[in-house]
Design an enzyme around this catalytic site. Structure first.
Site, PDB file in Angstrom:
ATOM      1  N   CYS A 179      55.800  50.047  34.856  1.00  0.00           N
ATOM      2  CA  CYS A 179      55.426  48.452  35.386  1.00  0.00           C
ATOM      3  C   CYS A 179      56.680  47.649  35.577  1.00  0.00           C
ATOM      4  O   CYS A 179      56.654  46.665  36.081  1.00  0.00           O
ATOM      5  CB  CYS A 179      54.707  47.673  34.123  1.00  0.00           C
ATOM      6  SG  CYS A 179      53.437  48.704  33.525  1.00  0.00           S
ATOM      7  N   HIS A 229      48.213  42.451  38.002  1.00  0.00           N
ATOM      8  CA  HIS A 229      49.321  43.182  37.518  1.00  0.00           C
ATOM      9  C   HIS A 229      49.246  44.531  38.382  1.00  0.00           C
ATOM     10  O   HIS A 229      49.041  45.657  37.841  1.00  0.00           O
ATOM     11  CB  HIS A 229      49.397  43.582  36.191  1.00  0.00           C
ATOM     12  CG  HIS A 229      50.383  44.397  35.502  1.00  0.00           C
ATOM     13  ND1 HIS A 229      51.793  44.312  36.173  1.00  0.00           N
ATOM     14  CD2 HIS A 229      50.608  44.896  34.360  1.00  0.00           C
ATOM     15  CE1 HIS A 229      52.400  45.225  35.381  1.00  0.00           C
ATOM     16  NE2 HIS A 229      51.845  45.474  34.356  1.00  0.00           N
TER      17      HIS A 229
HETATM   18  N1  COA Z   1      40.962  39.784  32.474  1.00  0.00           N
HETATM   19  C1  COA Z   1      39.741  39.052  32.786  1.00  0.00           C
HETATM   20  N2  COA Z   1      38.742  39.530  33.569  1.00  0.00           N
HETATM   21  C2  COA Z   1      39.013  41.089  33.461  1.00  0.00           C
HETATM   22  C3  COA Z   1      39.858  41.717  33.314  1.00  0.00           C
HETATM   23  C4  COA Z   1      41.130  41.074  32.829  1.00  0.00           C
HETATM   24  N3  COA Z   1      42.012  41.842  32.434  1.00  0.00           N
HETATM   25  N4  COA Z   1      39.575  42.784  33.584  1.00  0.00           N
HETATM   26  C5  COA Z   1      38.358  43.058  34.283  1.00  0.00           C
HETATM   27  N5  COA Z   1      38.056  41.740  34.055  1.00  0.00           N
HETATM   28  C6  COA Z   1      36.597  41.328  34.616  1.00  0.00           C
HETATM   29  C7  COA Z   1      36.238  41.723  35.980  1.00  0.00           C
HETATM   30  O1  COA Z   1      36.619  40.926  37.009  1.00  0.00           O
HETATM   31  C8  COA Z   1      34.585  41.986  35.923  1.00  0.00           C
HETATM   32  O2  COA Z   1      34.243  40.600  35.940  1.00  0.00           O
HETATM   33  P1  COA Z   1      32.538  40.530  36.667  1.00  0.00           P
HETATM   34  O3  COA Z   1      31.616  41.238  36.086  1.00  0.00           O
HETATM   35  O4  COA Z   1      32.429  39.055  36.646  1.00  0.00           O
HETATM   36  O5  COA Z   1      32.939  41.104  38.183  1.00  0.00           O
HETATM   37  C9  COA Z   1      34.397  42.384  34.380  1.00  0.00           C
HETATM   38  O6  COA Z   1      35.608  41.671  33.923  1.00  0.00           O
HETATM   39  C10 COA Z   1      34.403  43.990  34.443  1.00  0.00           C
HETATM   40  O7  COA Z   1      35.466  44.382  35.036  1.00  0.00           O
HETATM   41  P2  COA Z   1      35.835  45.853  34.602  1.00  0.00           P
HETATM   42  O8  COA Z   1      36.653  46.203  35.937  1.00  0.00           O
HETATM   43  O9  COA Z   1      34.499  46.843  34.558  1.00  0.00           O
HETATM   44  O10 COA Z   1      36.584  45.988  33.465  1.00  0.00           O
HETATM   45  P3  COA Z   1      37.097  47.249  32.548  1.00  0.00           P
HETATM   46  O11 COA Z   1      36.293  47.170  31.494  1.00  0.00           O
HETATM   47  O12 COA Z   1      37.074  48.648  33.523  1.00  0.00           O
HETATM   48  O13 COA Z   1      38.541  46.931  32.435  1.00  0.00           O
HETATM   49  C11 COA Z   1      40.362  46.446  30.973  1.00  0.00           C
HETATM   50  C12 COA Z   1      39.052  45.915  31.483  1.00  0.00           C
HETATM   51  C13 COA Z   1      40.970  45.269  30.136  1.00  0.00           C
HETATM   52  C14 COA Z   1      40.169  47.712  30.464  1.00  0.00           C
HETATM   53  C15 COA Z   1      41.474  46.651  32.087  1.00  0.00           C
HETATM   54  O14 COA Z   1      41.640  45.555  32.979  1.00  0.00           O
HETATM   55  C16 COA Z   1      42.686  47.125  31.771  1.00  0.00           C
HETATM   56  O15 COA Z   1      42.880  48.343  31.256  1.00  0.00           O
HETATM   57  N6  COA Z   1      43.860  46.486  31.577  1.00  0.00           N
HETATM   58  C17 COA Z   1      45.069  46.838  31.156  1.00  0.00           C
HETATM   59  C18 COA Z   1      45.955  47.333  32.067  1.00  0.00           C
HETATM   60  C19 COA Z   1      47.294  47.847  31.628  1.00  0.00           C
HETATM   61  O16 COA Z   1      47.261  48.582  30.664  1.00  0.00           O
HETATM   62  N7  COA Z   1      48.113  47.675  32.260  1.00  0.00           N
HETATM   63  C20 COA Z   1      49.477  48.280  32.158  1.00  0.00           C
HETATM   64  C21 COA Z   1      50.087  47.503  31.076  1.00  0.00           C
HETATM   65  S1  COA Z   1      51.501  48.194  30.281  1.00  0.00           S
END
Ligand code: COA
Length: 394
Positions: A92, A341
């Site tokens: 990242c 991100h």
């Molecule tokens: N914050 C706010 N809303 C989020 C979100 C987040 N981080 N991630 C997804 N959403 C929302 C989407 O917009 C969607 O909304 P909608 O239903 O109104 O369209 C809903 O939540 C579901 O989205 P989806 O893509 O199915 O979520 P997911 O469960 O597949 O993924 C996480 C959610 C948290 C697992 C994913 O965002 C993630 O892995 N984040 C961390 C990324 C990471 O690790 N980066 C590196 C860091 S070192």
């Protein structure tokens, strides 16, 4: 060890360009690179042919879209096939490391005009595939192989921080609330949605204690800046922003090898070098973009950057000092949490937010009188940290 006494040229940022961040279904990685790159070149008021080096941050084109060799792709699609082009990869922190390579190239006198970019196209794969791609930046033998993920390791840090220092669920939630609030005023942000502490605490559990709204999202996006030696900068812009420090440090890939999982030693080292290089202290910073991949990360960053005492990140958040209008507004862009991100683009995008702040162009996010800004970008769970300090005065 860091050498602060060797002669070097001052380096300026003379142009910036950024795409919108989010789920950009209609854009490919190369579309994003071209959009950000062309905007930066136009903003710098130079001709593409004047560029002598391209350095592009990209974490995992291979795993996200099956495309490696993205250094060459960056140059190719920017119409710069004759120019040397390097891909920087540090998870990242990829594009902050790209910026640091460009800084070294200009400061050393080897090159004058350098294009720095960062891009990631993450949403072409399903969520679990994206999690696996991200986990390739963890220690494969001791972490990913055992089923751990980035939300998982940051959850361990959060649990330990709560245990050691009494950090509360609400204090972490307040980071997400603040960053979503800031992103309301940022047209490029992935999310423009106000949330409350209650929304965060009741959102879906991801890795205890971290919930959906504690996490940065999976985003697409690209960002680019153009560097030049300070003595050429005024030819191109009335408001160059100078890189007063460029520092980087490393630590063990795996969390279990760390001295203390509530501290990123790489942040401590990089911050020490950055403050020494800039001849500044934490009290001199007016605005900062820090790595809030999860809400706990922002609290730990406050502590490791010396903005508050160790263990007091939660209280510092509650004090309101990091809100817009506070003593030291943090993540005015919305941060990774709400601006988004796209991992390879994040570091340069942080720097672009600071450039906007230091040139008075941040609109409703503007920090009044901001002259010095700090960008803090973490690779993985802290194995790489890059810090840049910028100023609107040489
Ligand atoms: N914050 C706010 N809303 C989020 C979100 C987040 N981080 N991630 C997804 N959403 C929302 C989407 O917009 C969607 O909304 P909608 O239903 O109104 O369209 C809903 O939540 C579901 O989205 P989806 O893509 O199915 O979520 P997911 O469960 O597949 O993924 C996480 C959610 C948290 C697992 C994913 O965002 C993630 O892995 N984040 C961390 C990324 C990471 O690790 N980066 C590196 C860091 S070192």
């Amino acid at each position: 060890m860091f050498e602060n006494t060797r002669p070097r040229r001052d380096v300026a940022i003379i142009g910036t360009g950024c795409t919108k961040f989010g789920e950009l279904w209609d854009k490919s990685l190369r579309d994003l690179v071209v959009e950000a790159g062309v905007k930066a070149v136009e903003d710098a008021g130079i001709y593409g042919k004047e560029l002598q080096l391209v350095v592009g941050g990209n974490m995992s084109g291979g795993l996200f879209i099956g495309q490696e060799h993205t250094g060459a792709l960056f140059a190719d699609y920017l119409g710069l096939n004759h120019v040397p082009s390097i891909r920087a990869e540090a998870a990242c922190a990829s594009s902050s490391v790209a910026l640091r390579i460009g800084y070294i190239a200009v400061a050393s006198g080897l090159y004058d005009y350098v294009a720095i970019g960062g891009a990631e196209k993450m949403t072409d794969v399903y969520g679990p595939h994206a999690t696996t791609a991200l986990a390739s930046a963890m220690d494969q033998e001791t972490e990913a192989y055992c089923g751990s993920t980035f939300p998982g390791v940051y959850a361990l840090m959060a649990k330990r921080h709560m245990h050691e220092y009494g950090t509360t669920r609400e204090q972490m939630a307040k980071v997400a609330v603040k960053n979503h609030e800031n992103a309301l005023h940022n047209p490029i942000a992935h999310f423009q949605r106000k949330i409350t502490v209650e929304d965060v605490i009741s959102s879906q559990l991801v890795a205890d204690p971290l919930r959906l709204l504690d996490c940065s999202p999976i985003s697409d996006g690209a960002a680019a800046v153009i560097l030049a030696p300070a003595d050429l900068a005024k030819k191109h812009t009335d408001s160059p922003v100078y890189i007063k420090a460029s520092a980087q440090a490393s630590d063990s890939l795996s969390l279990f090898s760390r001295r203390d999982i509530c501290t990123l030693d790489a942040t401590l080292f990089a911050a020490k070098h950055a403050y020494e290089q800039a001849k500044l202290t934490p009290k001199d910073i007016h605005v900062a973009e820090v790595h809030d991949c999860f809400t706990i990360s922002e609290l730990i960053a406050y502590e490791d950057l010396g903005l508050c005492k160790k263990g007091e990140g939660g209280k510092f958040m509650e004090s309101g000092q990091t809100l817009l209008g506070g003593n030291i507004p943090i993540n005015t862009s919305g941060g990774l949490k709400a601006k988004g991100h796209p991992v390879g683009a994040t570091g340069v995008a942080q720097v672009i937010e600071l450039v906007q702040q230091l040139t008075g162009k941040a609109g409703k996010r503007q920090v009044s009188g901001a002259e010095i800004g700090l960008a803090h970008n973490v690779g993985g769970s802290g194995a790489t940290v890059a810090i840049h300090i910028l100023s609107n005065k040489i």
